[in-house]
Every structure is written in structure tokens, then in C-alpha cells.
Enzyme design. Sequence first.
Site, short mmCIF file in Angstrom:
data_model
loop_
_atom_site.label_atom_id
_atom_site.label_comp_id
_atom_site.label_asym_id
_atom_site.label_seq_id
_atom_site.Cartn_x
_atom_site.Cartn_y
_atom_site.Cartn_z
N GLY A 135 -4.52 9.68 9.69
CA GLY A 135 -5.41 10.55 8.35
C GLY A 135 -5.51 12.00 8.69
O GLY A 135 -5.63 13.04 8.20
N ARG A 184 -12.50 8.75 1.34
CA ARG A 184 -12.00 7.21 0.10
C ARG A 184 -10.80 8.43 -0.15
O ARG A 184 -11.25 8.33 -1.75
CB ARG A 184 -12.39 7.26 -1.36
CG ARG A 184 -13.96 7.57 -1.79
CD ARG A 184 -13.97 7.43 -3.31
NE ARG A 184 -14.89 8.66 -3.93
CZ ARG A 184 -16.25 8.58 -3.46
NH1 ARG A 184 -17.39 7.26 -2.64
NH2 ARG A 184 -17.27 9.39 -3.80
N GLY A 186 -8.13 7.08 -0.61
CA GLY A 186 -6.79 6.53 -0.99
C GLY A 186 -5.45 7.18 -1.03
O GLY A 186 -4.82 7.63 -2.18
N PHE A 187 -5.36 7.51 0.15
CA PHE A 187 -3.52 8.00 0.39
C PHE A 187 -2.74 9.18 -0.89
O PHE A 187 -1.94 9.34 -0.99
CB PHE A 187 -2.52 6.84 0.42
CG PHE A 187 -2.98 5.48 1.25
CD1 PHE A 187 -2.26 5.77 2.47
CD2 PHE A 187 -3.88 4.65 0.94
CE1 PHE A 187 -2.92 5.27 3.99
CE2 PHE A 187 -3.97 3.38 2.43
CZ PHE A 187 -3.51 3.73 3.19
N SER A 281 -1.37 -5.30 3.70
CA SER A 281 -2.20 -6.36 4.16
C SER A 281 -2.03 -7.68 3.75
O SER A 281 -0.99 -8.03 4.25
CB SER A 281 -1.40 -6.28 2.17
OG SER A 281 -2.68 -5.46 0.91
N SER A 282 -2.79 -8.21 4.43
CA SER A 282 -2.98 -8.89 5.53
C SER A 282 -2.63 -9.75 3.77
O SER A 282 -3.80 -10.05 3.15
CB SER A 282 -4.01 -9.37 6.57
OG SER A 282 -5.16 -9.85 5.64
N LYS A 322 -0.47 -0.92 11.60
CA LYS A 322 -1.83 -1.25 11.74
C LYS A 322 -2.30 -2.52 10.95
O LYS A 322 -2.05 -2.80 9.53
CB LYS A 322 -1.78 0.18 10.66
CG LYS A 322 -3.47 0.24 11.61
CD LYS A 322 -3.20 2.20 10.63
CE LYS A 322 -5.34 2.40 11.63
NZ LYS A 322 -5.14 3.47 11.10
C1 LIG Z 1 -10.46 10.87 6.68
C2 LIG Z 1 -9.95 9.92 7.06
C3 LIG Z 1 -8.32 9.74 6.84
C4 LIG Z 1 -7.63 8.72 7.42
N1 LIG Z 1 -6.75 8.07 6.66
C5 LIG Z 1 -5.88 7.32 7.50
C6 LIG Z 1 -4.51 7.21 6.96
O1 LIG Z 1 -4.13 7.55 5.94
N2 LIG Z 1 -4.07 6.23 6.93
C7 LIG Z 1 -4.37 5.12 7.91
O2 LIG Z 1 -4.03 4.38 8.84
N3 LIG Z 1 -5.95 5.70 7.76
C8 LIG Z 1 -6.39 6.53 8.35
N4 LIG Z 1 -7.37 6.49 8.75
C9 LIG Z 1 -8.22 6.30 9.49
C10 LIG Z 1 -8.23 6.09 10.82
O3 LIG Z 1 -7.05 6.33 11.68
C11 LIG Z 1 -9.27 5.49 11.99
O4 LIG Z 1 -8.14 4.23 12.17
C12 LIG Z 1 -10.36 5.05 12.12
O5 LIG Z 1 -10.63 6.11 11.52
C13 LIG Z 1 -11.30 4.41 13.12
O6 LIG Z 1 -11.22 5.52 14.46
P1 LIG Z 1 -12.42 5.87 14.50
O7 LIG Z 1 -13.73 4.91 14.27
O8 LIG Z 1 -11.86 7.04 15.66
O9 LIG Z 1 -12.62 7.12 13.27
C14 LIG Z 1 -8.51 7.64 8.32
C15 LIG Z 1 -9.81 7.98 8.88
C16 LIG Z 1 -11.11 9.35 8.27
C17 LIG Z 1 -11.97 9.20 8.77
C1 LIG Z 2 -7.83 1.81 6.26
O1 LIG Z 2 -8.95 1.76 5.28
C2 LIG Z 2 -8.80 2.41 4.30
C3 LIG Z 2 -9.89 2.56 3.73
O2 LIG Z 2 -10.79 3.91 4.15
C4 LIG Z 2 -7.62 1.59 3.43
O3 LIG Z 2 -7.64 2.68 2.58
C5 LIG Z 2 -6.37 1.60 4.18
O4 LIG Z 2 -5.83 0.56 3.18
C6 LIG Z 2 -6.69 0.74 5.21
N1 LIG Z 2 -5.32 -0.14 5.86
C7 LIG Z 2 -5.13 -0.74 6.36
C8 LIG Z 2 -4.03 -1.40 7.18
O5 LIG Z 2 -6.44 -1.58 6.48
C1 LIG Z 3 -3.16 -0.92 3.07
O1 LIG Z 3 -3.19 -2.06 3.13
C2 LIG Z 3 -4.36 -2.52 3.08
C3 LIG Z 3 -4.84 -3.19 3.23
O2 LIG Z 3 -4.97 -4.22 4.87
C4 LIG Z 3 -4.45 -2.54 1.10
O3 LIG Z 3 -5.66 -2.44 1.04
C5 LIG Z 3 -4.27 -1.39 0.77
O4 LIG Z 3 -3.28 -1.40 -0.15
C6 LIG Z 3 -2.91 -0.87 1.74
N1 LIG Z 3 -2.52 0.17 1.07
C7 LIG Z 3 -1.27 0.62 0.88
C8 LIG Z 3 -0.93 2.20 0.28
O5 LIG Z 3 0.16 -0.07 1.14
#
Ligand SMILES: Cc1cc2nc3c(=O)[nH]c(=O)nc-3n(C[C@H](O)[C@H](O)[C@H](O)COP(=O)(O)O)c2cc1C
Ligand SMILES: *[C@@H]1O[C@H](CO)[C@@H](O)[C@H](O)[C@H]1NC(C)=O
Ligand SMILES: *[C@@H]1O[C@H](CO)[C@@H](O)[C@H](O)[C@H]1NC(C)=O
Length: 531
Positions: A135, A184, A186-187, A281-282, A322
Site C-alpha cells: 500500500g 478504504r 478499495g484497491f 479470502s479465508s 496475506k
Molecule cells: C493507506 C493504506 C493502504 C494500504 N494498502 C494495502 C494494500 O494495497 N494491500 C494490502 O495488503 N495491505 C494494504 N495496507 C495494509 C498494510 O500493508 C499493513 O498491513 C497495515 O497497515 C498494518 O500495518 P501497520 O500497522 O504497520 O500500518 C494498507 C494500509 C494503509 C494504511
Molecule cells: C486488508 O484490509 C483491507 C481493508 O483495509 C482489505 O480491503 C483487504 O482485502 C485486506 N486484505 C486481506 C488479505 O485481508
Molecule cells: C482480499 O482478501 C480479503 C479477505 O481476506 C477479501 O475480503 C478481499 O475481497 C480481497 N480483495 C481482493 C481485491 O481480492
Amino acid sequence: MRTLHLRTSIARVFPPRRPLLLPTRHASTAATDARSAVTRTKNLIYGTSLTLGILLGYLYVTDTRASIHQWLVTPALRLIYPDGEDAHHAGTGVLKALYSFGIHPRERGSPDASGDLEVEIFGQTLSNPIGTSAGIDKGGEVPTQLLALGPAIVEVGGVTPLPQPGNPKPRVFRLPSQNALINRYGFNSEGAEMVAMRLRHRVREFAYHMGYGIDEEAEQMVLDGEAGVPPGSLTPGRLMAVQITKNKNTSEHDIEAVKRDYSFCVKYLGKYADIIVVNVSSPNTPGLRALQNVEPLTHILRSVVQAVKQVERKNKPVIMVKVSPDEDSEEQVSGICEAVWASGVDGVIVGNTTMKRPDPLPKGFLLPKSEANIVLEQGGYSGPQMFERTLALVKRYRKMLDHGPKQIESSEFEKPVSGHSTGDEPSSSIIDKLESSNTKAGNLLNSATSSIGASTERSKEDAAPAPKTHGSRKVIFATGGITNGTQAREILGAGASVAMVYTALIYGGVGTITRIKEEMRDDAKKATKSQ
Ligand SMILES: Cc1cc2nc3c(=O)[nH]c(=O)nc-3n(C[C@H](O)[C@H](O)[C@H](O)COP(=O)(O)O)c2cc1C
Ligand SMILES: *[C@@H]1O[C@H](CO)[C@@H](O)[C@H](O)[C@H]1NC(C)=O
Ligand SMILES: *[C@@H]1O[C@H](CO)[C@@H](O)[C@H](O)[C@H]1NC(C)=O
Ligand SMILES: *[C@@H]1O[C@H](CO)[C@@H](O)[C@H](O)[C@H]1NC(C)=O
Ligand SMILES: *[C@@H]1O[C@H](CO)[C@@H](O)[C@H](O)[C@H]1NC(C)=O
């Protein structure tokens, strides 16, 4: 200490003033000469001190240890950019621009060179156990700049196959009193092709600097490891991970479509990564039995393993999944571990943001009015409050993964070395801890040692019904609430190999990783002394 050091260097360059020795000729010309000599000397001094000032300023500002980064840059960014996302773009933009002039912040003095923080994973030696998590650099724009800040792992992404905009803005919110964030996004992603193009460009530039040329052949030489550096990070002792996820409009329930999304991403991005991270997704469909829940996830992960085999590179990337801290039921954790073993992926990144809203820190603290509403924003919460949960989850995953594949757990599977560090024991030295969590236990369990590239052989084994000589110990990275060296040591002691940071970096600035590593060293020294 640093100020002192600066002062001594200044004293060395500007020794205490001595009287100027001037030749005496005729009085008037002597006076003129004297004046011009004084002027010249003054100019010289001014000129020198200006140059020196710039030089010292440069050394100071580009040094990740400089406190200016914490006290000036981070709050300033916050002030100038009320929107968290804008501030983030500005931050990465500045990093990129400074890098192009060669004046980017970097860790000086190679503190990792002594090897005291080294970790063994995937048959490689990491120079330290700190990473930056997904992120921060969704588009692969600044992996080199992030590596310069001192981590041994940088995770690029998440990247989706096709570009997608993510949620409407604003979608990032700060809770400064908590050093926390809610996002949020949302990727939002520029898509796999675009990110791959950037990463390819980076490899080609590297190839060019190595004197290999700048064409495809030169690129392939670097990717095949001929430059002696990992093909992703392009830096010895460090690795670059790339996270891939499905597009939003790909249905979670259409397994074939999800597989296609991941395969597409691997096809484009696989060869530029040392580690492919899959967001999964788990398994938790209510009403389904545990095994039925695990099956789709196993299929998806297997297809990623297959796709990685096709990557056109001598050594293939390893694969990690993850997982969310919110999916922490016994069934979910064991389901994920089972799918990990069954599919042959190499490890798990434990932790993420959380949908829950933790209590403010310190205990009993009331949020300021301005933040009371923000905390109600939808999205994933990240911040120091997450640490205990991450720690607990790491312990559970460590234990569960070390049990090996479930089918044989009850009978003949050899349990891992007893007494391997669980984090409950008092810490001795950092080296002991890292060894017990990664090296000692790891080696004893490693038959065919996992390495970048070993995925291929291992997945063949995995196709067979869970053999006793099954691959190596699964690797865990931890993310969620890690802010200082003490916590990093604790989480490594619990069985993680890498402690990753995101939010701490946003609030702490570019010196955060150097600081965390320094704290780890200090703690290790204290622990040794008190023995
Ligand atoms: C702004 C923002 C964007 C993030 N984007 C992603 C992402 O694209 N994919 C993902 O797996 N985690 C994403 N994360 C989660 C972080 O990689 C990390 O796992 C999470 O913030 C917890 O670690 P921290 O407490 O050091 O921030 C994002 C977190 C933040 C705050
Ligand atoms: C991590 O959290 C974000 C919401 O902040 C969610 O969109 C994403 O799917 C989550 N990833 C996993 C692996 O759970
Ligand atoms: C990532 O994983 C989370 C659950 O861990 C799921 O809710 C989310 O839809 C996943 N996101 C994508 C973009 O695959
Ligand atoms: C999904 O969304 C992307 C862009 O967001 C679009 O290009 C693609 O055509 C969509 N696919 C389907 C099946 O709707
Ligand atoms: C590390 O951070 C945690 C959480 O913010 C804090 O409680 C703890 O006191 C810190 N430890 C050190 C040694 O700074």
C-alpha cells in the site's frame, strides 16, 4: 551525539582564527592589499562555509537518522496536505524527485554490515528483519527509494490485473492522536501491465549501469541473477515483494475467474518479484464443513504456484499469502494453514488493517472532538493499537504451521524442534532469538531448503499426498501495529522472520526504519548485559 559529531567536523574545517600575516610594502598599497586580502579571505571563508553548509546540510538531510524528518517533514506534509492521500502522493513524489538528483534520504554508515540483524529466509540471507508493507508503493514507483531507507523487504502493490479506480475520495483518514490511519482505498491500481512496465524499466536501467546494455537480453541477464543480486530488489541481502489481487468486478465465488486474475498478474509481474504476495479470502462460508471451505482457497493458491512455474526466469519467485487479522477464528486460521501446506506456497503475511475499532491509547484516553467522527469512517484501521493482536495471531500461525499438513498431523508427522522460541521466554540476544526462530528450528525442518526458485520442485512434492519429507518450514512476516524495536524483537521472537511497517512510517517519517533497527540493537545489548 550527532550534533557533537557535526561540531567536531566544523572545528576541524574552521580552526581558531589566527592573525593574518600581510606583507608590508608602501603604506597605501599595503592597506589596499590588506583590505583586498581580507575581502578575499572573507569571501573564501564565506564561500567555504556556504559550500560546507550545503554539504553538511545535504549529509544531514539525506541521512535517515536526521530528526528533521520526524519533526519537520512529516507534520509539514500533514499541514500542507489535509488529505492523507495527497500527502502520500506528495511524499513519494518528493522521494522520486530527490532520487533523480541523487539527494534522496538514505541510511548511512551501513549499520547492517556487521550482520547482527541478519535473518535466513528462502535460502537467502536478509541483511535485517524489517520490511515495508503493501500500500505504500502500489504502483512500483519507488521501490529503490524505499530500500534506501533501510528495510530488507519492500512490498509493492496491491496490483490488480486490469486498472481500477478504487473507492471515491476521500478514502484515507488520519487519527493523529493515535498515530493511526483509516483507509478504504478499495484497491485502486494502475493495473499489472503498467506496473510491470515500470519495474521492467527499473531492471533495464540497472542492467545498463552494470554495463550489460539496455535491451531485453540485458534485462534477462539481470533477472537470471548474473549480476549477483536478487532480481526483484536488485540489492544484495534484500528482497522485493509484489502483491497481487483480483479485480473488484471479478466475483469471489467464480474460482476460475479469480485464478485467471492471479495468473494474469503473475504473467506480467512475476519475473520482477522476489516474492509474490497473494491477498486471499479465508474460507468462512457459513454452513460449509471445514474441508469444503478450504478447497477453493487451495485451488486458487495452487493455480498461483502453477503460474509462478511459468515465469521466464532462472529462479522463480516464492509465494506468500496475506491474511486478515479479522479472520481469526480457529477454523479460519487452520483452514488457511491447511491451504498453505496443500498448495505449496512458502509462507504467510500475518496481519493487515482491521475493520474493528480498537480502544484509544493510552488506556482511558478520550479522542479529541475532531477525531471522534473520523474514527467512525468506514475502512481498515491501522496503528499501534493493533500490535497485541498481531503478536497473538503470529503465535497462533507459527504453532499451526509448524504442525505441518493436517492430514498427517495426528499420526506420523514429526513435530518441529521442541523449545523453539515462542516469544514467551526472556530474550537473550537478538542473535539467539533470530536463530531460534528462523535458523535453528528452520534448518532442522528444512529438507529441501526453500529458496527463491525452489517452489518448482516443492510443488511437485505437494502434488503427492503430503509426504513426510515435506518442504521447509513456512515463513511468517508480521504486519500491524509495529512501531519500535522492542515490538519488532517481540514479534520475531514469536516466530516471524520479518516485521513490516506502514503506519509507523507515515507518522515517524523516513528515519523510522533506521530507528527501529537501532532500537533492536540497543535492546539486544541491554539483554546481553543483564544476563
Ligand atoms: C493507506 C493504506 C493502504 C494500504 N494498502 C494495502 C494494500 O494495497 N494491500 C494490502 O495488503 N495491505 C494494504 N495496507 C495494509 C498494510 O500493508 C499493513 O498491513 C497495515 O497497515 C498494518 O500495518 P501497520 O500497522 O504497520 O500500518 C494498507 C494500509 C494503509 C494504511
Ligand atoms: C486488508 O484490509 C483491507 C481493508 O483495509 C482489505 O480491503 C483487504 O482485502 C485486506 N486484505 C486481506 C488479505 O485481508
Ligand atoms: C482480499 O482478501 C480479503 C479477505 O481476506 C477479501 O475480503 C478481499 O475481497 C480481497 N480483495 C481482493 C481485491 O481480492
Ligand atoms: C472489470 O472492470 C474493468 C475496469 O475496472 C473493465 O476493464 C473490465 O472490462 C471489467 N470486466 C467485467 C467482466 O466487467
Ligand atoms: C514501543 O511502542 C509501544 C506501543 O506504542 C509502547 O507501548 C512501548 O512503550 C514502546 N517501547 C519502547 C521501548 O519505546
